[in-house]
Design an enzyme around this catalytic site. Structure first.
Site, short mmCIF file in Angstrom:
data_model
loop_
_atom_site.label_atom_id
_atom_site.label_comp_id
_atom_site.label_asym_id
_atom_site.label_seq_id
_atom_site.Cartn_x
_atom_site.Cartn_y
_atom_site.Cartn_z
N HIS A 1 0.93 -1.47 -0.21
CA HIS A 1 0.09 -0.20 -0.20
C HIS A 1 1.12 1.21 -0.19
O HIS A 1 1.81 1.19 -0.05
CB HIS A 1 -1.15 0.06 0.86
CG HIS A 1 -0.28 0.16 2.07
ND1 HIS A 1 -1.29 0.43 4.01
CD2 HIS A 1 0.98 0.50 2.91
CE1 HIS A 1 -0.68 0.80 4.57
NE2 HIS A 1 0.77 1.03 4.05
N CYS B 1 4.94 5.50 5.39
CA CYS B 1 4.09 4.85 4.60
C CYS B 1 3.25 5.13 3.38
O CYS B 1 2.41 5.51 2.74
CB CYS B 1 2.70 4.49 5.61
SG CYS B 1 2.91 3.03 6.40
N HIS C 1 5.06 0.34 -0.78
CA HIS C 1 5.25 -1.20 0.47
C HIS C 1 4.35 -2.14 0.92
O HIS C 1 3.11 -1.63 1.14
CB HIS C 1 6.14 -0.27 1.21
CG HIS C 1 5.75 0.27 2.16
ND1 HIS C 1 4.55 1.68 2.53
CD2 HIS C 1 4.35 0.19 3.78
CE1 HIS C 1 4.07 2.28 3.10
NE2 HIS C 1 3.92 1.12 3.79
N HIS D 1 3.01 -5.19 3.79
CA HIS D 1 2.93 -5.07 4.74
C HIS D 1 2.40 -6.85 5.02
O HIS D 1 1.80 -7.31 4.47
CB HIS D 1 1.87 -4.87 6.16
CG HIS D 1 2.94 -3.76 5.44
ND1 HIS D 1 3.32 -2.81 7.49
CD2 HIS D 1 1.80 -2.04 5.08
CE1 HIS D 1 3.55 -1.14 7.25
NE2 HIS D 1 2.86 -0.93 5.56
N ASP E 1 -4.73 -10.49 -0.79
CA ASP E 1 -3.29 -11.55 -0.86
C ASP E 1 -2.51 -10.98 -1.93
O ASP E 1 -3.30 -11.52 -2.97
CB ASP E 1 -3.60 -13.42 -0.27
CG ASP E 1 -1.94 -13.20 0.05
OD1 ASP E 1 -1.34 -12.64 0.59
OD2 ASP E 1 -1.83 -15.07 -0.19
N HIS E 2 -1.64 -10.57 -1.30
CA HIS E 2 -0.92 -10.49 -2.70
C HIS E 2 -0.75 -9.02 -3.84
O HIS E 2 -0.53 -9.38 -5.11
CB HIS E 2 0.31 -11.43 -3.15
CG HIS E 2 0.93 -12.42 -2.44
ND1 HIS E 2 0.40 -13.52 -1.22
CD2 HIS E 2 2.64 -12.71 -2.90
CE1 HIS E 2 1.47 -14.14 -1.19
NE2 HIS E 2 2.63 -13.64 -1.40
N GLU F 1 -1.79 -4.48 10.99
CA GLU F 1 -0.50 -4.01 10.74
C GLU F 1 1.31 -4.38 10.72
O GLU F 1 1.87 -4.63 9.88
CB GLU F 1 -0.09 -2.46 10.00
CG GLU F 1 -0.10 -1.98 8.59
CD GLU F 1 0.09 -0.60 8.73
OE1 GLU F 1 -1.48 -1.02 7.42
OE2 GLU F 1 0.15 -0.11 9.00
NI NI Z 1 2.46 1.10 5.15
#
Ligand code: NI
Length: 134
Positions: A14, A33, A39, A41, A79-80, A124
């Protein structure tokens, strides 16, 4: 009332930013972020369902049904994935942990027994997590 909980996991990328803010302001507010290159998580999700124990089955809810529901509504969708780019709900919402938890709740809720109380907890990072229960 008894609460049953199911843990789940997904990896997703995100970026937290507002298009109407400068890169500098985004960085000031969202820190790392806000990285323009995105990047990832490792999200840990816990879904809690509270209700009465069915005297026939001894269950609040069949865990297999809950597991399949989380897979279909959350894991297969997130996911992914790049949440900003690939998940429709985040076209108009910043994918903070708070907003992801709300989106997950809203995806699951219509499939739940209306008499059951739903709550989601989303990690997170191992130390940062949010909870939402409607
Ligand atoms: Ni982040």
């Amino acid at each position: 009332m008894v609460t049953i909980s199911r843990k789940s996991h997904f990896n997703a990328a995100h970026r937290l930013y507002r298009k109407d803010w400068s890169d500098q302001k985004n960085e000031n507010i969202f820190g790392k972020c806000s990285n323009p290159y995105f990047h990832g998580h490792n999200y840990e999700l816990i879904v809690h369902v509270t209700g009465d124990v069915d005297p026939e089955t001894g269950y609040v809810m069949d865990m297999k049904i809950l597991k399949d529901l989380i897979k279909a509504e959350v894991e297969d969708k997130m996911d992914h994935k790049n949440l900003n780019e690939e998940v429709q709900e985040f076209q108009s919402k910043i994918p903070t942990a708070e907003n992801i938890a709300i989106v997950i709740y809203d995806l699951l809720k219509p499939h739940m027994n209306p008499r059951h109380k739903l709550a989601v907890t989303l990690y997170e990072t191992p130390r940062n997590y949010v909870s939402y229960s409607g």
